[in-house]
Design a protein around this motif. Structure first.
Motif, PDB file in Angstrom:
ATOM      1  N   PRO A 165       0.803  -1.328  -0.002  1.00  0.00           N
ATOM      2  CA  PRO A 165       0.015  -0.197  -0.070  1.00  0.00           C
ATOM      3  C   PRO A 165       0.825   1.343   0.004  1.00  0.00           C
ATOM      4  CG  PRO A 165      -0.280  -1.153   2.177  1.00  0.00           C
ATOM      5  CD  PRO A 165       0.618  -2.074   1.073  1.00  0.00           C
ATOM      6  N   ILE A 166       0.304   2.218  -0.626  1.00  0.00           N
ATOM      7  CA  ILE A 166       1.233   3.637  -0.554  1.00  0.00           C
ATOM      8  C   ILE A 166       1.312   4.242   0.687  1.00  0.00           C
ATOM      9  CG2 ILE A 166       1.146   5.845  -1.717  1.00  0.00           C
ATOM     10  CD1 ILE A 166       0.392   4.849  -4.299  1.00  0.00           C
ATOM     11  N   GLY A 167       0.125   4.432   1.347  1.00  0.00           N
ATOM     12  CA  GLY A 167       0.061   4.897   2.727  1.00  0.00           C
ATOM     13  C   GLY A 167       0.958   6.338   2.659  1.00  0.00           C
ATOM     14  N   ASN A 168       1.806   6.353   3.808  1.00  0.00           N
ATOM     15  CA  ASN A 168       2.785   7.270   3.904  1.00  0.00           C
ATOM     16  C   ASN A 168       4.304   6.693   3.481  1.00  0.00           C
ATOM     17  OD1 ASN A 168       0.988   9.337   4.818  1.00  0.00           O
ATOM     18  ND2 ASN A 168       0.954   8.330   6.972  1.00  0.00           N
ATOM     19  N   THR A 169       4.215   5.985   2.496  1.00  0.00           N
ATOM     20  CA  THR A 169       5.495   5.417   2.153  1.00  0.00           C
ATOM     21  C   THR A 169       6.813   6.264   1.665  1.00  0.00           C
ATOM     22  OG1 THR A 169       4.254   3.761   0.951  1.00  0.00           O
ATOM     23  CG2 THR A 169       6.649   3.757   0.221  1.00  0.00           C
ATOM     24  N   SER A 170       8.113   5.876   2.511  1.00  0.00           N
ATOM     25  CA  SER A 170       8.929   6.897   2.123  1.00  0.00           C
ATOM     26  C   SER A 170       9.797   6.296   1.239  1.00  0.00           C
ATOM     27  CB  SER A 170       9.780   6.955   3.495  1.00  0.00           C
ATOM     28  OG  SER A 170      10.584   5.687   3.734  1.00  0.00           O
ATOM     29  N   GLN A 171      11.033   7.308   0.701  1.00  0.00           N
ATOM     30  CA  GLN A 171      11.536   6.572  -0.314  1.00  0.00           C
ATOM     31  C   GLN A 171      12.249   5.386   0.111  1.00  0.00           C
ATOM     32  OE1 GLN A 171      14.434   9.705  -1.823  1.00  0.00           O
ATOM     33  NE2 GLN A 171      15.364   8.187  -3.017  1.00  0.00           N
ATOM     34  N   ASP A 172      13.153   5.194   1.402  1.00  0.00           N
ATOM     35  CA  ASP A 172      13.456   4.004   1.659  1.00  0.00           C
ATOM     36  C   ASP A 172      12.716   2.983   1.712  1.00  0.00           C
ATOM     37  OD1 ASP A 172      15.949   5.362   2.046  1.00  0.00           O
ATOM     38  OD2 ASP A 172      15.700   6.062   4.176  1.00  0.00           O
ATOM     39  N   GLU A 173      11.359   3.034   2.329  1.00  0.00           N
ATOM     40  CA  GLU A 173      10.530   2.131   2.092  1.00  0.00           C
ATOM     41  C   GLU A 173      10.198   1.527   0.720  1.00  0.00           C
ATOM     42  OE1 GLU A 173       7.761   2.853   6.293  1.00  0.00           O
ATOM     43  OE2 GLU A 173       7.649   4.264   4.242  1.00  0.00           O
ATOM     44  N   LEU A 174      10.477   2.251  -0.253  1.00  0.00           N
ATOM     45  CA  LEU A 174      10.257   1.841  -1.691  1.00  0.00           C
ATOM     46  C   LEU A 174      11.511   1.301  -2.062  1.00  0.00           C
ATOM     47  CD1 LEU A 174       8.491   1.734  -4.461  1.00  0.00           C
ATOM     48  CD2 LEU A 174       9.199   4.160  -4.592  1.00  0.00           C
ATOM     49  N   LEU A 175      12.723   1.507  -1.939  1.00  0.00           N
ATOM     50  CA  LEU A 175      14.057   1.247  -2.517  1.00  0.00           C
ATOM     51  C   LEU A 175      14.217  -0.186  -2.038  1.00  0.00           C
ATOM     52  CD1 LEU A 175      16.053   4.513  -2.135  1.00  0.00           C
ATOM     53  CD2 LEU A 175      14.812   3.588  -4.246  1.00  0.00           C
ATOM     54  N   PHE A 176      14.137  -0.667  -0.766  1.00  0.00           N
ATOM     55  CA  PHE A 176      14.147  -1.875  -0.418  1.00  0.00           C
ATOM     56  C   PHE A 176      13.685  -2.736  -1.044  1.00  0.00           C
ATOM     57  CE2 PHE A 176      13.674  -5.334   2.268  1.00  0.00           C
ATOM     58  CZ  PHE A 176      14.977  -6.093   2.400  1.00  0.00           C
TER      59      PHE A 176
END
Length: 109
Positions: free
Chosen positions: A76-87
């Motif tokens: 889910p997108i939610g409050n996804t940070s850049q780090d939470e997407l890159l991993f």
């Protein structure tokens, strides 16, 4: 169209892997991020070995789209940070590249 982004993840050993990030919507209408990366064309008889190779991976599921198999992960997108997407993006790319190299033989497809 603003719904997807295709990137090429590269490593120092000269290997690279295409990764597609796109916005998807769940059946309930919640917006998610889908990350997928191609493995290639896999013969049906080796699918159990491919799935076994995935059994200890942190993220990624094997899907078939067209005539090729892909590794996909969604969140889910939610409050996804850049780090939470890159991993997860890195995980999907590495898993897909490893399966491609092991079971397809490289980038020929």
């Amino acid at each position: 169209h603003g719904e997807s982004l295709t990137i090429l993840k590269s490593w120092t050993d000269g290997r690279s892997q295409m990764v597609i990030i796109r916005r998807i919507e769940s059946d309930s209408g919640v917006t998610w991020i889908g990350i997928k990366s191609p493995v290639g064309i896999l013969p049906v008889q080796i699918l159990p070995r491919v799935c076994e190779a995935l059994s200890d991976k942190v993220c990624g599921g094997l899907i078939k789209f067209g005539d090729r198999y892909w590794i996909r992960h969604s969140m889910p997108i939610g409050n996804t940070s850049q780090d939470e997407l890159l991993f997860p993006l890195d995980c999907v790319a590495i898993v897909a590249d490893t399966l491609e190299e092991t079971f397809v033989g490289g980038d020929d497809q």
